[in-house]
Design an enzyme around this catalytic site. Structure first.
Site, mmCIF file in Angstrom:
data_model
loop_
_atom_site.group_PDB
_atom_site.id
_atom_site.type_symbol
_atom_site.label_atom_id
_atom_site.label_comp_id
_atom_site.label_asym_id
_atom_site.label_seq_id
_atom_site.Cartn_x
_atom_site.Cartn_y
_atom_site.Cartn_z
ATOM 1 N N GLU A 27 35.360 41.451 40.435
ATOM 2 C CA GLU A 27 35.454 40.089 39.906
ATOM 3 C C GLU A 27 34.114 39.654 39.315
ATOM 4 O O GLU A 27 33.061 39.863 39.921
ATOM 5 C CB GLU A 27 35.867 39.157 41.042
ATOM 6 C CG GLU A 27 36.902 38.148 40.666
ATOM 7 C CD GLU A 27 38.258 38.745 40.320
ATOM 8 O OE1 GLU A 27 38.533 38.913 39.101
ATOM 9 O OE2 GLU A 27 39.032 39.017 41.237
ATOM 10 N N ASP A 30 33.322 42.066 34.511
ATOM 11 C CA ASP A 30 33.647 42.546 33.154
ATOM 12 C C ASP A 30 32.621 42.103 32.115
ATOM 13 O O ASP A 30 32.141 42.916 31.320
ATOM 14 C CB ASP A 30 35.088 42.180 32.742
ATOM 15 C CG ASP A 30 35.427 40.708 32.736
ATOM 16 O OD1 ASP A 30 34.597 39.878 33.171
ATOM 17 O OD2 ASP A 30 36.546 40.368 32.292
ATOM 18 N N GLY A 117 44.685 31.820 38.294
ATOM 19 C CA GLY A 117 43.868 33.022 38.379
ATOM 20 C C GLY A 117 44.658 34.283 38.059
ATOM 21 O O GLY A 117 44.247 35.385 38.405
ATOM 22 N N GLU A 153 39.674 33.585 22.801
ATOM 23 C CA GLU A 153 39.137 32.699 23.852
ATOM 24 C C GLU A 153 37.663 32.408 23.614
ATOM 25 O O GLU A 153 37.209 31.281 23.766
ATOM 26 C CB GLU A 153 39.331 33.337 25.224
ATOM 27 C CG GLU A 153 40.794 33.580 25.520
ATOM 28 C CD GLU A 153 41.202 33.202 26.928
ATOM 29 O OE1 GLU A 153 40.584 32.298 27.520
ATOM 30 O OE2 GLU A 153 42.158 33.819 27.417
ATOM 31 N N ASP A 165 41.258 40.440 31.119
ATOM 32 C CA ASP A 165 42.608 39.861 31.115
ATOM 33 C C ASP A 165 43.449 40.329 29.925
ATOM 34 O O ASP A 165 44.583 40.762 30.107
ATOM 35 C CB ASP A 165 42.534 38.332 31.183
ATOM 36 C CG ASP A 165 41.862 37.876 32.470
ATOM 37 O OD1 ASP A 165 41.627 38.720 33.354
ATOM 38 O OD2 ASP A 165 41.550 36.682 32.584
HETATM 39 C C1 GLA Z 1 38.599 35.314 34.297
HETATM 40 C C2 GLA Z 1 38.153 35.959 32.997
HETATM 41 C C3 GLA Z 1 37.913 37.462 33.162
HETATM 42 C C4 GLA Z 1 37.048 37.764 34.373
HETATM 43 C C5 GLA Z 1 37.549 37.000 35.601
HETATM 44 C C6 GLA Z 1 36.626 37.146 36.785
HETATM 45 O O1 GLA Z 1 39.884 35.783 34.634
HETATM 46 O O2 GLA Z 1 39.108 35.754 31.998
HETATM 47 O O3 GLA Z 1 37.341 37.973 31.986
HETATM 48 O O4 GLA Z 1 35.696 37.500 34.113
HETATM 49 O O5 GLA Z 1 37.691 35.622 35.348
HETATM 50 O O6 GLA Z 1 36.607 38.460 37.220
#
Ligand code: GLA
Length: 364
Positions: A27, A30, A117, A153, A165
Site C-alpha cells: 500500500e 506504487d 478503497g 486521474e 488501480d
Molecule cells: C489509491 C491509489 C493507488 C494506490 C493506493 C494506495 O488506491 O489510487 O494508486 O496508491 O491508493 O496503495
C-alpha cells in the site's frame, strides 16, 4: 433504474465491464516505484454505449444521486469536480493521444461502492475505455488503457494516484493476484492461496476529501527522496533504514513504511507461492500496523475492525486496503469459514463503532 432505451430512445451498441479491486498487500508503494499485489473482486462497473453522429456526449450514471443525464461537447471538457470528470478526462486524454472519437450516449451502473478503497474510479475509467475501444475500434492494448486511466486521474481529476488501480481494473482477474512492479510495469499472476477465503469487509466509513491527504503523503515521499538523494523510495532497501531514521519527522516514518512494505510484498508473494498461510497472515497485520503508525492513513474504526479480526481464530491476517482514511479491510480466513466469520466481525464492529459495515466478499 432507468434502462438505456428509456434514457436515449434506442438500444446500446456495446456493453463493457471492469472490476473493482482489493489490494492484498503493498500500500502506497506504487507511486514510489514499488510492488503491489491486487486482485479483482466480483463488484464491477458496467457501461452501455451507443455512438452518435455528432460530437456530443450524453452520459447517465446510476451510481450517484440524483441520477440524471449530463452532457458536454468533445473537445470542450471542463472539470466539474464530480464523477463526470472521469468521463471527460477519458475523452480528453484519448483525443490528445490521437484516438479518433465521435460523440456517444452512455449509461453507467456500478456495484463497486464509492469511497470504499476498492477502486470504483478505475473500474469506471477502464470500463468506459473498453466500451469506447469496441464502439470506435480504437487501437488500445490493455496496458496502454491502464496508463491512460492513471493520466485521467493525474491530469484531469487532480488526484496524484499511482498505476495500481487502473492496472488491476484492466488486467487482474478473480482467483489470482496481480504481482506488479509499478516501476517497470512487469507483472505476474499469482494464484490466491487454496486454503483460504478472501474476505472484504466495508467499514461503513466512506473516505472523504481523501485526495488532499493522499497528495500530502505523496509529497512527503518526494521530500524524503530529495533529502536522501534518491529518485524514488524504491531505490532504497532495508539496509538504508538507519539512514531513513535520521530524517525529520514524519518523513522518517513515511519512508520506513514504504521500504518495509515493499519487502512485505515480496515475502507475501513467496508465501502465496508456497501456499503458506501461516507465513502470509502476519504480513497482513504487520502491513496494517505500518499504515497505522508510520504512514498514518488508518482511522480508529478500521483499527477496531482489524483487532476484531485478530481475535478470531479462523482469520490468518487482516489489514486496511486501498488509500485509507476510511474504506475496507481485507482478510484471509480458513477456507469455507469466510462469510460466517465476516458476519460475526461485522456485527461486533457495528455494536462497538455505531457504523454500518457490509460484507462485500465473499459475495452472497
Ligand atoms: C489509491 C491509489 C493507488 C494506490 C493506493 C494506495 O488506491 O489510487 O494508486 O496508491 O491508493 O496503495
Amino acid at each position: 433504474m432507468k434502462d438505456f432505451v428509456t434514457l436515449f430512445g434506442r438500444a446500446p451498441a456495446v456493453l463493457a465491464r471492469a472490476p473493482g479491486r482489493v489490494n492484498l498487500i503493498g500500500e502506497h508503494t506504487d507511486y514510489n516505484g514499488g510492488y503491489v499485489l491486487p486482485t479483482a473482486i466480483p463488484q464491477h462497473t458496467e457501461v452501455e454505449l451507443a455512438p452518435r453522429s455528432d460530437s456530443k456526449v450524453s452520459v447517465w450514471s446510476g451510481a450517484v444521486t440524483p441520477a440524471r443525464v449530463r452532457t458536454y461537447e468533445l473537445g470542450a471538457e471542463i472539470p466539474t469536480r464530480d464523477w463526470l470528470d472521469y468521463v471527460q478526462g477519458v475523452t480528453r486524454i484519448l483525443a490528445s493521444e490521437g484516438h479518433p472519437l465521435k460523440g456517444f450516449d452512455a449509461r453507467i451502473v456500478s456495484s463497486v461502492p464509492l469511497g470504499s478503497g476498492l477502486s470504483s474510479s478505475a473500474s469506471l475509467t477502464v470500463s468506459l475505455m473498453r466500451a469506447l475501444r469496441s464502439a470506435f475500434a480504437l487501437q488500445l492494448d490493455d496496458l496502454t488503457l491502464a496508463q491512460i486511466g492513471q493520466r485521467v486521474e493525474n491530469e484531469f481529476v487532480g488526484a496524484r494516484v499511482g498505476i495500481m488501480d487502473p492496472m488491476a481494473a484492466s488486467l487482474a482477474d478473480e482467483g489470482t493476484a496481480l504481482f506488479l512492479d509499478a516501476r517497470s510495469l512487469q507483472y505476474q499472476r499469482v494464484p490466491l492461496p487454496k486454503g483460504a477465503d478472501l474476505v472484504v469487509l466495508h467499514s461503513g466509513v466512506v473516505h472523504r476529501h481523501a485526495a488532499g491527504d493522499y497528495n500530502t503523503r505523496r509529497r512527503e515521499c518526494e521530500q524524503a527522496c530529495t533529502l536522501l538523494g534518491v529518485r524514488q523510495l524504491r531505490d532504497l532497501s532495508s539496509s538504508d533504514l538507519p539512514r531513513i531514521s535520521q530524517l525529520p519527522e514524519p518523513l522518517n516514518r513515511r519512508a520506513r513504511h514504504v521500504v518495509t512494505e515493499d519487502d512485505r510484498v515480496l515475502a507475501a508473494v513467496e508465501a502465496m507461492r508456497a501456499d503458506d498461510l501461516v507465513r502470509l497472515g502476519p504480513l497482513f497485520y504487520a502491513s496494517h500496523a505500518s499504515m497505522r503508525d508510520d504512514y498514518e492513513v488508518s482511522i480508529p474504526e478500521i483499527d477496531l475492525m482489524v483487532e476484531l479480526a485478530r481475535a478470531e481464530p479462523t482469520i490468518y491476517g487482516a489489514r486496511l486496503t486501498g488509500g485509507g482514511f476510511g474504506g475496507s479491510v481485507v482478510m484471509l480466513a480458513h477456507a469455507g469459514t469466510g462469510y460466517r466469520t465476516a458476519e460475526r466481525i461485522a456485527q461486533l464492529y457495528a455494536e462497538r463503532s455505531g457504523c454500518s459495515p457490509r460484507v462485500l466478499v465473499p459475495a452472497q
